[in-house]
Design an enzyme around this catalytic site. Structure first.
Site, PDB file in Angstrom:
ATOM      1  N   LYS A   1      26.207  97.324  20.095  1.00  0.00           N
ATOM      2  CA  LYS A   1      25.288  95.752  19.721  1.00  0.00           C
ATOM      3  C   LYS A   1      24.772  95.337  18.296  1.00  0.00           C
ATOM      4  O   LYS A   1      26.021  96.189  17.586  1.00  0.00           O
ATOM      5  CB  LYS A   1      23.886  96.378  20.091  1.00  0.00           C
ATOM      6  CG  LYS A   1      23.146  94.917  20.005  1.00  0.00           C
ATOM      7  CD  LYS A   1      21.319  95.289  21.002  1.00  0.00           C
ATOM      8  CE  LYS A   1      20.340  94.160  19.970  1.00  0.00           C
ATOM      9  NZ  LYS A   1      19.234  94.757  21.397  1.00  0.00           N
TER      10      LYS A   1
ATOM     11  N   SER B   1      17.073  91.491  24.623  1.00  0.00           N
ATOM     12  CA  SER B   1      18.226  91.380  24.125  1.00  0.00           C
ATOM     13  C   SER B   1      19.142  92.306  24.166  1.00  0.00           C
ATOM     14  O   SER B   1      20.066  91.743  23.772  1.00  0.00           O
ATOM     15  CB  SER B   1      17.927  91.200  22.572  1.00  0.00           C
ATOM     16  OG  SER B   1      17.259  92.469  22.246  1.00  0.00           O
TER      17      SER B   1
ATOM     18  N   SER C   1      13.846  95.664  25.119  1.00  0.00           N
ATOM     19  CA  SER C   1      15.034  94.953  25.217  1.00  0.00           C
ATOM     20  C   SER C   1      16.002  95.741  25.391  1.00  0.00           C
ATOM     21  O   SER C   1      17.394  95.834  25.538  1.00  0.00           O
ATOM     22  CB  SER C   1      15.366  94.600  23.549  1.00  0.00           C
ATOM     23  OG  SER C   1      15.139  93.777  23.352  1.00  0.00           O
TER      24      SER C   1
END
Ligand code: GLN
Length: 496
Positions: free
Chosen positions: A81, A162, A186
């Site tokens: 990420k 997210s 998330s």
């Protein structure tokens, strides 16, 4: 040799074990996934692709194996990420304000993964500064879920957020596993939306050092992968004490993967009645009942519990998280990182203002405004202090519930994946998505989502298991029990 299109079918532990057994080389694995990443551009899951990093790690793993040295994640390439700082590789948190920022250091979590032999396929797209539930706040464009509804329409769907690049990439099998971060859901909500597994460990298990900060008292890293076992294997490597993070837990990391057991005999699983929220779709209720039957079948005893302050969790989160964010994001001033907007003749203040106006997206600005407001002298006691008190009550709710049960079982999200654009004009509707994930975040508890079924449109639905602090094992075990019984084999049809 195993054909490349077969290798991308393998998950984290299958790749690791196949590599160890000599079924294929790490280079073959890295090449197969590099090709899958290159072929998956339509999903917009990556901000930066790093095929050379994956190949270098693979070559090192192959050379080490020849010398009799096999590291825990040798042969496993991963997606990272874009919230994790990666040395020498652009890290933006999907925000314009970090455009072109190349960290001179490596986050602790990625350093641990790479030291364990894993390679990096690229930096995954996400909501800007991890603020969002749909990946639509990214400055690099939204990610598109590989899933489609089975109603004949082709409406593009949100992969959740997210960590939406992570969830889309794992679900599309263009990475075997990925890192995510979870501040209010998330990891769990995108995992649920895309039919994969993801665990947020106890606050403090994974070092936050080198992870771009959103809300420091809530942020936690964790793995996202296709199976519970893969999550356990990744989490073991990602976890551990780090003197560079003052909130890091100084506890040994258990061998979660080796100790995995889906036998839940002697476990009491609590069903919190306050999670039966208004307007909850029948399909979610039905999934929950199925989950209850599955853990009962695995030997668990079901008990009803109450978490009375649940309905205050979202408003509390949306005071505390923006407050911390407004403070953390004060550092983006055009001087030290990334973007600098210096209009002709501008003074320092004007440079700050121009840089922040240009660099931050709308949702990030909204949170900075809310956070600054609730921390302002006139409103601090009315909002921030009050929210901290309610947070303490939410923590106490869980402590009391855990006097009568060992784990909690709930749905992960109140719906299946929604369409892109469906909620992006309505921040409150978007925030409501976190209703089941935020309480465990406020209490710092380990929680995981496992895929458990499909809705009537053929979209994945997830169940959440919440555990006591430090009981990742209990969470993973219950996750495995559900995984074994749900037999979730659905996958998105390949259209990209
Ligand atoms: N959707 C939540 C938010 O927007 C949670 C995000 C997260 O966990 N990073 O704040």
């Amino acid at each position: 040799m195993t054909a490349p299109n077969t290798l991308i079918e393998l998950g984290v532990t299958e790749l690791r074990d196949g590599f160890r057994a000599g079924d294929f080389t790490a280079r073959e694995g890295a090449e197969a996934f590099n090709a899958a990443v290159a072929g998956g551009k339509a999903l917009n899951a990556f901000i930066v692709e790093t095929p050379e990093h994956a190949l270098a790690a693979a070559d090192a793993a192959d050379a080490a194996r020849a010398a009799g040295d096999v590291k825990p994640l040798a042969g496993v390439p991963l997606g990272i990420k874009d919230l994790f700082c990666t040395k020498g590789v652009q890290t933006t948190a999907a925000s314009g304000i970090l455009g072109g920022f190349v960290p001179p250091y490596e986050s602790t979590v990625t350093a641990k993964l790479f030291a364990a032999g894993a390679g990096m396929l690229g930096k995954l797209n996400m909501d800007q500064f991890a603020m969002g539930s749909s990946n639509e706040t990214s400055a690099f464009g939204n990610v598109i879920s590989p899933w489609r509804r089975n109603d004949g329409g082709n409406a593009p769907l949100a992969p959740g957020g997210s960590s939406g690049g992570s969830s889309a990439a794992v679900a599309a099998r263009i990475v075997p596993g990925a890192t995510g971060t979870d501040t209010g859901g998330s990891i769990r909500q995108p995992a649920a939306f895309t039919g994969i597994a993801g665990i947020k460990p106890t606050y403090g298990r994974c070092s936050r050092w080198g992870i771009v900060a959103f809300a420091s008292s809530l942020d936690q890293a964790g793995p996202m992968a296709r199976t519970v076992k893969d999550c356990a294997a990744l989490l073991e490597v990602m976890s551990g004490f780090d003197p560079k993070d003052a909130t890091s837990l100084d506890l040994p990391v258990p061998n979660w993967e080796r100790l995995l057991s889906s036998d839940l005999k002697g476990k009491r699983i609590g069903i919190p009645k306050e999670y039966r929220v208004d307007n909850m779709p029948e399909e979610i209720e039905a999934l929950w009942q199925k989950g209850i039957a599955m853990v009962r079948d695995a030997g668990a005893e079901i008990v009803d519990v109450s978490l009375p302050h649940t309905r205050y969790a979202l408003p509390t989160y949306y005071i505390i998280a923006p407050a911390e964010a407004s403070s953390n994001l004060a550092r983006y001033d055009g001087v030290r990182y990334g973007l600098r907007d210096l209009p002709d003749g501008a003074n320092l203040q004007e440079m700050y203002a121009a840089t922040r106006a240009e660099g931050f997206g709308a949702e990030v600005k909204r949170r900075i405004l809310i956070g600054t407001y609730v921390l302002s002298a006139g409103f601090y006691d009315a909002y921030y202090t009050q929210a901290q008190k309610v947070r303490a009550l939410i923590v106490r709710d869980f402590e009391q519930a855990f006097e009568t049960c060992d784990l909690l079982l709930t749905p992960t999200a109140p719906s299946a994946a929604f369409g892109l654009g469906e909620k992006s004009d309505d921040p409150i509707a978007m925030y409501l998505n976190d209703v089941f994930t935020v309480p465990a975040s406020l209490a710092g508890l380990p929680a995981m989502s496992v895929p458990a079924g499909l809705d009537s449109k053929g979209l994945p639905l997830g169940l959440q298991i919440i555990g006591k602090a430090f009981d990742e094992q209990g969470v993973l075990d219950a996750g495995l029990a559900i995984e074994e019984r749900a037999g979730f084999t659905a996958r998105p049809g390949k259209w990209w």
